[in-house]
Motif scaffolding. Structure first.
Motif, mmCIF file in Angstrom:
data_model
loop_
_atom_site.group_PDB
_atom_site.id
_atom_site.type_symbol
_atom_site.label_atom_id
_atom_site.label_comp_id
_atom_site.label_asym_id
_atom_site.label_seq_id
_atom_site.Cartn_x
_atom_site.Cartn_y
_atom_site.Cartn_z
ATOM 1 N N ILE A 169 0.848 -1.199 0.000
ATOM 2 C CA ILE A 169 0.000 0.000 0.000
ATOM 3 C C ILE A 169 0.880 1.244 0.000
ATOM 4 O O ILE A 169 0.617 2.208 -0.705
ATOM 5 N N ILE A 185 2.435 1.827 -3.450
ATOM 6 C CA ILE A 185 1.475 2.315 -4.441
ATOM 7 C C ILE A 185 1.129 3.771 -4.165
ATOM 8 O O ILE A 185 0.985 4.583 -5.089
ATOM 9 N N PRO A 195 1.681 8.525 -7.618
ATOM 10 C CA PRO A 195 1.240 9.752 -8.296
ATOM 11 C C PRO A 195 2.217 10.909 -8.161
ATOM 12 O O PRO A 195 2.233 11.811 -8.989
ATOM 13 N N TRP A 229 -4.443 14.016 -3.716
ATOM 14 C CA TRP A 229 -4.336 12.763 -4.472
ATOM 15 C C TRP A 229 -2.890 12.507 -4.874
ATOM 16 O O TRP A 229 -2.370 11.410 -4.748
ATOM 17 N N TYR A 286 -8.288 -1.342 7.009
ATOM 18 C CA TYR A 286 -7.964 -2.028 5.758
ATOM 19 C C TYR A 286 -8.774 -1.470 4.592
ATOM 20 O O TYR A 286 -8.268 -1.314 3.477
ATOM 21 N N LEU A 318 -7.396 2.001 3.643
ATOM 22 C CA LEU A 318 -6.093 1.908 2.986
ATOM 23 C C LEU A 318 -6.213 1.317 1.586
ATOM 24 O O LEU A 318 -5.552 1.748 0.641
ATOM 25 N N THR A 319 -7.057 0.306 1.466
ATOM 26 C CA THR A 319 -7.224 -0.289 0.144
ATOM 27 C C THR A 319 -7.798 0.737 -0.826
ATOM 28 O O THR A 319 -7.350 0.850 -1.975
ATOM 29 N N ALA A 340 -7.426 3.944 -0.643
ATOM 30 C CA ALA A 340 -6.351 4.887 -0.966
ATOM 31 C C ALA A 340 -5.431 4.298 -2.020
ATOM 32 O O ALA A 340 -4.989 4.986 -2.945
ATOM 33 N N ALA A 341 -5.146 3.011 -1.865
ATOM 34 C CA ALA A 341 -4.239 2.383 -2.817
ATOM 35 C C ALA A 341 -4.861 2.320 -4.204
ATOM 36 O O ALA A 341 -4.210 2.603 -5.212
ATOM 37 N N THR A 352 -4.780 5.685 -5.903
ATOM 38 C CA THR A 352 -3.479 6.131 -6.374
ATOM 39 C C THR A 352 -2.886 5.167 -7.379
ATOM 40 O O THR A 352 -1.970 5.532 -8.111
ATOM 41 N N LEU A 353 -3.410 3.964 -7.434
ATOM 42 C CA LEU A 353 -2.901 3.026 -8.422
ATOM 43 C C LEU A 353 -3.493 3.326 -9.789
ATOM 44 O O LEU A 353 -2.832 3.158 -10.821
ATOM 45 N N TYR A 354 -4.734 3.808 -9.780
ATOM 46 C CA TYR A 354 -5.426 4.021 -11.048
ATOM 47 C C TYR A 354 -4.629 4.882 -12.041
ATOM 48 O O TYR A 354 -4.439 4.474 -13.189
#
Lengths: 511, 311, 300
Positions: free
Chosen positions: B120, B123, B127, B181, C24, C27-28, C30-31, C34-36
């Motif tokens: 986490i 990742i 950005p 973000w 969890y 956080l997921t 958020a991940a 930001t992964l997108y």
């Protein structure tokens, strides 16, 4: 015996000296050239491209390139000028000539031209208006600029002919025609996909371009002249304050409200603009007419019926029909005080900018490679038209160093050969409406004028841009237009007009 | 007589301290030398704010013009608007985006699964490395009134599409949330480092005393990273007038000038007219002075309230 | 009684697991958020050019093409540029971390003579500077222009990071430890290197990371001070390959040739190329500041 030896020694000495003289004459002069790098970035000028190797050969010079990518060059050269020493000998860019001239960082060219530049002298005789534009307030010439070809400089109106055909419409001639056509685009689903997703009209440069190009139909000059224009008596006016500008905004507001203009016109970016055009949603736009070629090539696979054509600029309610062109000059090229051999520098300019041979070299490239002579006229080869590495014509010609970022004169002949017949035809339609922008825009300022501009214009420009866009989108009611004008006067627009008047007067008087 | 003795004693005390700290002073001396050479020596350049700098004439011969550029700047029609916009953007930024990396770090800290935690965390910082041009491009695409996802959703529930980027009312929200973000993951790294340095035995002791997770966070974790938080907050306040112009230039347009135009973007547009060193220097100096005063003030407040301060 | 305790404990662990679930989930989320963008960029960089032009890619790639990457690597200059960047990053970061530590540690000692003065002295430079021109002149006068040192000396220490490191030393190194060492006869320098630094893995890791990334992305200094192509780092090279049209050049590029769509794709490929080495190196530093690995080190 001794005498023989001394005669031999003398002869030997003389031979060696003459030989040295010959060698000395053949030492090429080095010129340090600093300019923004090639628009075709994979081939930096620093790589010593073929066109410039040829220049070095013909003029017996050696060029040392000091370049940086165009977007960064401005800041770099500004800093180097500010440091004031170790400047390149020739500098190109888009900077304020007068400031550096007054500081003694660049040298006046008049004497050099008179002594060493016959081609430049001849060119000035033939084209006095160019000479005028280059003349500084003190009467001296401090820079050369590239001369823009007529074909490349115009932002034209381009429309989907296939959509017009589909709806049984003719190309629009007047503003009223345009309104009807754009309305039909919006309502009648010309891309035949069952959805009313058409965007009738699109621009890339926001309100400035939208208002600017339609201002032509009202006899205003809003795109390249920033609405400064002399009236019939030679008095410069700021057309934003003209009631016709209000009419223009009223019309655009109407069009915007009815969805005839791209709702995102104000935030458009290059990428987005291309995306719009190539997604089969846009009916008409205003941009460089030669984009027709690129769009046709890109869109033909998915949308085989696509047919972009250029139209004439629209005629307005008072019978005006005109089109501002970009130019006539662009870029600033100077010789700095650190130039060790100004004669060689001006001769370089003389050759590449003013001579016939030089122009062919700069715009057509290398004979046998990028062009051949047919009947005394250069004709581009397949290296340009069907480049073996898949490069487009401009990439190809720039990859060998032609169309450079040094002073040269663009060639309409080249344009005609490289653009498709459609583009050439589109251009020919518009040619007679072309108008050079207000000369005062290109003329140099005195120090005092410059200060007034810098002190007052940023605020005025901000205000006008804001209000213009707000009037168009309706965020600001057009009833407040008079308040807008009053505010402009309070911000000192009259002083700005005086500056441009002074510049214009100098243009008229210069010889 | 008394004064004379005091001076002597003070000097002796000082000399003793220097001797006592001689190794520390040795350690820090290269750093001080660095700052003198690379930061203080060129500082005379700030004075071009008071001159009419002409590069050809050189720095010393350029004429003094006193406060001319400052006056011009203050008298600008938009002066107050620019300042207000910059301050508001930063104040909202502090209120909304400053806490997020902290909260994120705290949440991560509570996770026991090392793999999940590290993934986490990795990742989350991605950005930060995406160039602004691409980030703003993505935002513009999502929010497009023509084909953006957000507006398509609005249309599907029967609402009118909103032109987000053209609406001054949305600008601040978009500017700040896109900043969160992009940066919260990267900014949380410092807090994670501070968290990892908290003595674990403190937690053990607290658990024995019956403290639950929430109480542990309140009484051990937060105080443990409070110095880091306060110092960063002080430094952020010291940037209150400065807004990076690159992002605003990409996001703004004439219709949103009234909330988006800040000092840096205004100076940038003016600079297009021609090299304007002195004016830009004056504006920069003004910026710095105000920022510095804010920093000093806030530093003092922080010292009094939390005993944590820069000096 | 027993039942009562059990009940309390049960409720506690129930609350804790709800707490955990919440954490969890957040956080997921958020991940994912930001992964997108990252996935979007990868997709844009490997999709076929027509789709990139039309901008109809939202998540997964459409079509396939590595043309954009080819553009970056086709010029052999790219390898020298990489080498230069690695040089600047390694040398620069070493200098940075060293300078920061020897600057921050003394400042962290509360009774250092002149502590407030030095802190002020350093902080002041964050706000007031002479600007680009005097710095440029300085670099020239010092003979650093067009040398590698122009990339690593001017930014040798950052006031911001010195302050952060100072905060860390102040609050995370127990004073007792240092006092004990002093009693044992150690001087400040050996204390720093033998005791403090080994306990400072998190902050060293963070400093290394921040400075290294700074060097990796550095661009403007190189543009200004390194006219020699052979010294230029990767970011300059990438800009060379990337055609950028900036707003103020409106109208100047009036015969902008038909860009091949690869060039539009380039800016996405460039991001991936820049970020990939960082992602690879990052885990090595990460383990030092994401807690869970270094427990007990303090107790030595």
């Amino acid at each position: 015996m001794k005498r023989v030896i001394s005669i031999l020694m003398c002869a030997l000495f003389m031979l060696v000296s003459i030989g040295n003289l010959g060698v000395a004459q053949q030492q090429p002069v080095t010129l340090k050239v600093g300019t923004f790098d090639n628009w075709y970035t994979p081939k930096s000028f620093a790589l010593n491209l073929p066109v410039w190797q040829e220049v070095e050969k013909r003029l017996n010079i050696k060029i040392q390139w000091e370049v940086a990518p165009p977007p960064q060059w401005g800041e770099i050269i500004t800093t180097r000028f500010a440091a004031g020493k170790d400047l390149p000998e020739i500098v190109g860019g888009f900077f304020d000539v007068m400031q550096y001239a007054q500081a003694g960082l660049i040298i006046p060219l008049n004497d050099l031209i008179d002594k060493y530049a016959p081609n430049i002298r001849a060119y000035f005789k033939e084209h006095p208006e160019i000479k005028k534009l280059l003349t500084a307030p003190d009467g001296k010439i401090y820079h050369l600029s590239s001369v823009i070809g007529k074909l490349g400089g115009a932002h034209g109106f381009v429309i989907r002919q296939d959509w017009l055909d589909e709806l049984g419409l003719k190309q629009p001639q007047t503003l009223d025609d345009w309104y009807k056509v754009l309305e039909a685009f919006k309502k009648d689903d010309p891309n035949r996909n069952g959805k009313k997703d058409e965007i009738p009209f699109c621009v890339e440069y926001g309100g400035h371009q939208l208002a600017g190009v339609f201002s032509w139909a009202y006899g205003l000059h809003g795109f390249y002249s920033d609405y400064f224009w002399p009236d019939k008596s030679g008095k410069v006016v700021y057309e934003v304050m003209d009631p016709k500008f209000k009419e223009l905004l009223t019309m655009l507001n109407k069009w915007y409200k009815e969805g005839l203009i791209d709702p995102e016109f104000a935030t458009m970016t290059y990428d987005k603009f291309i995306a719009r055009l190539t997604s089969n949603n846009v009916g008409a736009f205003n941009r460089f007419v030669h984009w027709i070629d690129m769009l046709q090539a890109t869109m033909r696979k998915e949308y085989p019926k696509v047919d972009w054509r250029g139209t004439v600029p629209p005629q307005g309610p008072y019978g005006d029909r005109l089109m501002e062109r970009y130019g006539p000059i662009s870029g600033v090229f100077v010789i700095t005080k650190d130039c060790k051999n100004p004669e060689a520098a001006i001769k370089l300019f003389d050759y590449i900018w003013a001579s016939k041979e030089g122009q062919i070299l700069m715009t057509f490239g290398i004979e046998g490679l990028s062009y051949t002579m047919k009947g005394g006229v250069p004709r581009v080869t397949d290296f340009v038209l069907k480049n073996p590495d898949g490069l487009g014509p401009w990439e190809a010609i720039r990859s060998i160093g032609a169309w450079p970022n040094l002073p040269y004169r663009q060639s309409d002949l080249f344009y005609q050969q490289v653009y498709s017949p459609k583009v050439v035809e589109a251009f020919k339609k518009c040619e007679k409406y072309l108008v050079d922008p207000f000369p005062g825009i290109n003329m140099l300022s005195t120090k005092e004028e410059d200060e007034i501009l810098k002190a007052k214009w940023p605020d005025i420009d901000t205000y006008v841009s804001e209000m213009r866009d707000k009037f168009i989108t309706g965020q600001e009611s057009l009833d407040n237009f008079d308040k807008f004008i009053t505010q402009l006067k309070a911000m000192g627009i009259e002083d700005i007009i005086k500056v441009y008047q002074a510049r214009y007067d100098r243009f008229l008087k210069a010889k | 007589m008394l004064g004379h003795i005091s001076k002597d004693t003070t000097i002796r005390i000082m000399w003793r301290s220097v001797k006592r700290d001689r190794y520390l002073l040795m350690l820090i001396s290269p750093v001080i030398v660095y700052y003198i050479i690379f930061h203080y020596v060129p500082m005379y350049g700030a004075l071009i704010a008071f001159k009419d700098y002409n590069p050809g004439i050189g720095f010393y011969s350029s004429p003094w013009v006193g406060l001319k550029w400052f006056k011009q700047f203050f008298e600008s029609f938009y002066f107050w608007r620019l300042i207000r916009n910059a301050i508001l953007l930063n104040v909202y930024g502090i209120i909304f985006s400053f806490p997020i990396p902290i909260i994120f770090a705290l949440l991560l800290n509570e996770v026991r699964d090392g793999f999940f935690k590290r993934s986490i965390q990795t990742i989350s910082y991605l950005p930060h490395f995406i160039s602004l041009v691409v980030i703003v491009g993505m935002i513009v695409n999502f929010l497009s009134p023509v084909d953006g996802i957000v507006n398509m959703f609005l249309k599907s529930i029967g609402k009118e599409p909103i032109n987000f980027m053209g609406d001054p009312r949305w600008f601040r929200f978009l500017y700040i949330s896109s900043g969160i973000w992009q940066e919260f993951g990267w900014s949380s790294i410092i807090y994670l480092a501070a968290l990892s340095a908290i003595d674990p035995t403190l937690y053990d002791a607290a658990k024995v005393d019956g403290a639950n997770r929430w109480q542990q966070i309140l009484n051990i974790t937060l105080p443990g990273i409070m110095p880091t938080i306060m110092i960063l907050l002080i430094l952020n306040v010291g940037n209150l007038l400065s807004v990076g112009f690159e992002k605003i230039i990409l996001m703004y347009q004439p219709m949103t000038y009234e909330v988006a135009d800040v000092i840096s973007t205004y100076t940038y547009r003016r600079g297009i007219l021609g090299a304007d060193y002195s004016f830009a220097a004056a504006v920069g100096l003004f910026n710095s002075v105000i920022n510095f005063m804010l920093l000093v003030t806030f530093n003092r407040i922080s010292k009094r309230l939390t005993e944590i301060s820069l000096w | 009684m027993v039942g009562g305790i059990e009940k309390v404990e049960f409720r506690k662990s129930n609350l804790e697991s709800v707490f955990d679930m919440l954490i969890y989930t957040v956080l997921t989320f958020a991940a994912l958020v930001t992964l997108y963008p990252f996935i979007y960029i990868i997709s844009m960089s490997i999709s076929s050019p027509e789709h990139v032009l039309q901008q109809d890619i939202w998540f997964l790639p459409k079509g396939f093409s590595v043309g954009a990457y080819k553009l970056v690597f086709e010029n052999p200059d790219v390898w020298r540029a990489y080498y230069n960047t690695i040089w600047y990053t390694l040398v620069g970061t070493t200098i940075n971390v060293l300078m920061t530590v020897i600057g921050a540690y003394p400042l962290s000692r509360k009774n250092l003579i002149g502590r407030n003065f030095f802190t002020f002295f350093i902080t002041f430079t964050m706000f007031f500077s002479g600007g680009l021109i005097p710095s440029f002149l300085l670099i020239k006068n010092l003979g650093l222009y067009n040398t590698r040192w122009a990339m690593v000396l001017p930014g040798a220490a950052s006031a911001w990071y010195i302050i952060i490191a100072r905060t860390y030393f102040q609050s995370s190194i127990p004073d007792g430890l240092i006092d004990a060492a002093k009693i044992d006869g150690c001087n400040d320098i050996s204390i720093l290197f033998r005791i403090v630094l080994p306990l400072s893995a998190p902050i060293i890791a963070v400093l290394t990371l921040f400075y290294a990334v700074g060097h990796w992305n550095s661009f403007f200094n190189a543009l200004l001070y390194l006219p020699d192509k052979n010294l230029q780092p990767i970011q300059i090279y990438l800009v060379r390959v990337l055609i950028q049209a900036s707003p103020e050049l409106i109208g100047q590029i009036q015969n902008e040739f038909a860009r091949s769509a690869y060039f539009i794709q380039l800016k996405y490929a460039v991001i991936i190329i820049t970020i990939l080495p960082i992602i690879c190196v990052y885990p090595f530093l990460q383990k030092y500041f994401v807690k869970g690995v270094m427990i007990g080190a303090i107790k030595e």
